[in-house]
Design an enzyme around this catalytic site. Structure first.
Site, short mmCIF file in Angstrom:
data_model
loop_
_atom_site.label_atom_id
_atom_site.label_comp_id
_atom_site.label_asym_id
_atom_site.label_seq_id
_atom_site.Cartn_x
_atom_site.Cartn_y
_atom_site.Cartn_z
N ASP A 249 0.83 -1.20 0.00
CA ASP A 249 0.00 0.00 0.00
C ASP A 249 0.87 1.26 0.00
O ASP A 249 1.88 1.32 0.70
CB ASP A 249 -0.87 -0.03 1.28
CG ASP A 249 -1.86 1.10 1.33
OD1 ASP A 249 -2.82 1.06 0.55
OD2 ASP A 249 -1.67 2.01 2.17
N GLU A 310 1.48 -0.55 -5.09
CA GLU A 310 0.50 0.47 -5.44
C GLU A 310 1.29 1.68 -5.93
O GLU A 310 1.76 2.49 -5.14
CB GLU A 310 -0.37 0.86 -4.25
CG GLU A 310 -1.51 1.74 -4.68
CD GLU A 310 -2.17 2.53 -3.54
OE1 GLU A 310 -3.31 2.97 -3.73
OE2 GLU A 310 -1.55 2.71 -2.48
C1 NOJ Z 1 -4.31 3.11 -0.72
C2 NOJ Z 1 -5.46 2.20 -0.42
O1 NOJ Z 1 -5.80 1.49 -1.57
C3 NOJ Z 1 -6.57 3.10 0.07
O2 NOJ Z 1 -7.81 2.44 0.15
C4 NOJ Z 1 -6.16 3.66 1.41
O3 NOJ Z 1 -7.15 4.58 1.84
C5 NOJ Z 1 -4.81 4.41 1.31
N1 NOJ Z 1 -3.85 3.70 0.53
C6 NOJ Z 1 -4.23 4.62 2.67
O4 NOJ Z 1 -3.82 3.39 3.22
#
Ligand code: NOJ
Length: 591
Positions: A249, A310
């Site tokens: 993430d 991500e």
């Molecule tokens: C990316 C995640 O996909 C999202 O849902 C989240 O709110 C943020 N990162 C913070 O962790």
């Protein structure tokens, strides 16, 4: 969130090894033929089963909205186990489970208060172990979401850290003195991507802490070797339990400028009314690569594990860096260049898909169109009257190039966004802060539509945490399974084809008819001489196309349909004369 991601883009930027090795088919429910195909896929497509993730189909599950086995209106781990047969039938190789750890659920799991457990409302570690084992029986691997950038403010590390300036955990987080005569002004102009200042005042110790996301998600201090070690041990804990890897993430935001330079301010304001800024000093700082190399070394302790990132980045050059200068960082950074073009433009898709195939130094692209943070592709690409046809085009762009494919639950059904109509109904906090400009992410997170029964078969509860989409009687897994022309059956057929056809599985990729701005076409060509032509009509009118494959070294001029949205599989035709109806998809083997 969509805007968060775009803001960032503009800114800079089974037990143990068992499952990762060749798995035994004990108890496996698929037919012998299907098993043989899967085994061939694993060995042939990768040459090495430890690289199972190359060409794989990875399916994101948002556990709160997948399957509720306890009638409480939100999903649980057993609700995933219950639907594994469906996932096997769809043909997925792995599932990525959005966070199911103990959490106050401010950010629905992305605020973790214990990294080595399962949220009691979602189940137990025993349920998790059963899920891993049951998935393994079906040749499906489990990928965990690992949130490294921040913890929950209720995590014991943060509770200790905030308790005093001298606590041993103080420097596990980003604490700084404020500015101004009494030190109560934030240390810099840095903004949270979830609105307003990224600095939160802590009265007890009279300092600010930094949070890129909600104030309940304090950022960890990744310059601290103890933080790194603790998180690497978390990764080992889950790999010891059999997970096949991690989706990392917010991985680009681990570091911030130690000199606290203000971020550059750009014209205008965002949906939260804050000045637009460039996240120059809080995103894509070089330390990220050091951490990724260390983490890659940790997962390399276990065979067959994968790191997915991500990675919302501004261009393919930045994306290429995420694999590491020596291919020693992420195996699969998400390519958000392709999936988030957000308009059906042949030249743009041609360019971005080709970039991914040619500019990533031979590394595997990871294409993604849908996830729990962005409006569903059905809504983003649909024109209002051909959305189902366009959904097949999206499926084809996801699954027919040379890539690993990442999909989101319900995408295969043509699920669409169901956004809240009133601010008081919004669950995602950014939707309340940003209302009405930013309605939050509830719309793409509504419960999975399993059947036409109560709560779409998602829950036997009196109500569900987010509403069931109104179209669930027509758009659901049970109804679509019976309809040969459904979006679900198109996905299934394409995933199967991608596994079984050598050219589509791991053949070379080459663009065709590069000056045609109405039809996107490409060739997949395997070393054993098999070739497949893929063509998609991006317009609402019929398009005639002609393919001359001689420049690609192929003299054949005929083709047999493998899969199409308008022609029957097995139909033969002349590649010099192909008629594509509105938004038609044509995938044919050259003969
Ligand atoms: C990316 C995640 O996909 C999202 O849902 C989240 O709110 C943020 N990162 C913070 O962790």
């Amino acid at each position: 969130m969509k805007r968060f991601l775009l803001t960032l883009i503009c800114s800079a930027l089974l037990a143990g090894a068992a499952f990762a090795q060749s798995s035994s088919p004990t108890g496996h429910r698929a037919s012998g033929a299907a098993h043989a195909a899967r085994a061939a896929h694993n060995s042939h497509a990768t040459g090495d089963n430890n690289e199972w993730w190359k060409h794989a189909v990875i399916y994101e599950i948002y556990p709160r909205s997948f399957g509720d086995t306890r009638g409480r209106g939100f999903g649980d781990l057993n609700g995933i186990t219950k639907h594994l047969d469906y996932l096997q039938d769809l043909g997925v190789d792995a599932i990525w489970i959005s966070p199911a750890y103990p959490s106050p659920q401010v950010d629905f799991g992305y605020d973790i208060s214990d990294y080595v457990n399962i949220a009691p409302e979602y189940g137990t570690l025993a349920d998790f172990d059963r899920l891993v084992a049951e998935a393994k029986q079906r040749h499906i691997r489990i990928i965990m979401d690992l949130v490294l950038n921040h913890t929950s403010d209720k995590h014991k590390w943060f509770l200790e850290s905030k308790s005093s300036r001298t606590n041993p955990k103080r420097d596990w987080y980003m604490w700084h003195d404020g500015k101004g005569p009494d030190g109560t002004q934030p240390p810099s102009n840095w903004q949270s991507v979830f609105a307003h200042s990224a600095w939160e005042w802590a009265p007890r110790t009279k300092q600010f802490y930094y949070h890129m996301f909600y104030k309940e998600q304090p950022d960890l201090n990744w310059s601290n070797p103890k933080v790194r070690k603790a998180m690497y041990d978390v990764a080992r804990f889950w790999m010891d339990r059999g997970v096949a890897g991690f989706r990392l993430d917010a991985i680009t935001t681990l570091f911030e400028d130690p000199n606290l330079h203000d971020d550059p301010v750009k014209p205008g304001t965002n949906e939260f009314g804050d000045p637009n800024i460039e996240h120059k000093y809080t995103d894509q700082l070089p330390g990220v690569h050091d951490v990724l190399r260390e983490l890659r070394a940790v997962i390399n302790e276990y065979p067959g594990r994968v790191l997915i990132g991500e990675t919302y980045l501004p261009n393919v050059q930045e994306l290429a860096k995420m694999y590491g200068a020596n291919n020693d960082e992420l195996q699969l950074p998400m390519d958000t260049q392709v999936g988030f073009i957000n308009k059906l433009s042949v030249p743009e898709f041609r360019q971005k898909i080709n970039d991914a195939e040619t500019q990533l130094n031979g590394n595997m692209p990871l294409f993604v169109f849908d996830n729990h943070d962005n409006r569903r592709s059905w809504d983003r690409y649909g024109d209002g009257s051909h959305n189902d046809q366009i959904a097949r085009i999206i499926a084809t762009m996801l699954l027919a190039p040379h890539d690993t494919a990442l999909m989101f639950q319900g995408q295969e059904l043509g699920m669409q966004n169901t956004d809240p109509k009133r601010r008081e109904d919004v669950k995602d906090p950014i939707g309340r802060t940003g209302w009405p400009k930013e309605k939050g992410r509830d719309g793409e997170r509504t419960p999975m539509q399993w059947n036409a029964g109560k709560n779409a078969g998602f829950s036997m509860g009196a109500s569900t945490w987010l509403p069931i989409a109104p179209n669930y009687k027509q758009v659901n897994a049970a109804v679509e399974a019976k309809d040969p022309n459904s979006i679900l059956n198109f996905y299934k057929a394409l995933i199967r084809l991608r596994r079984e056809n050598a050219a589509l599985r791991d053949g070379d990729f080459a663009l065709l008819n590069e000056s045609d701005n109405n039809v996107l076409s490409f060739l997949r060509h395997s070393s054993d001489g098999k070739a497949v032509v893929v063509a998609m009509n991006f317009t609402a009118t019929e398009q005639k196309v002609s393919f001359d494959l001689k420049p690609k070294g192929i003299s054949a001029t005929g083709a047999t349909v493998l899969l199409s949205s308008f022609a029957k599989a097995g139909e033969s035709g002349d590649l010099g004369n192909v008629n594509l109806p509105a938004y038609g998809v044509y995938i044919a083997e050259v003969r």
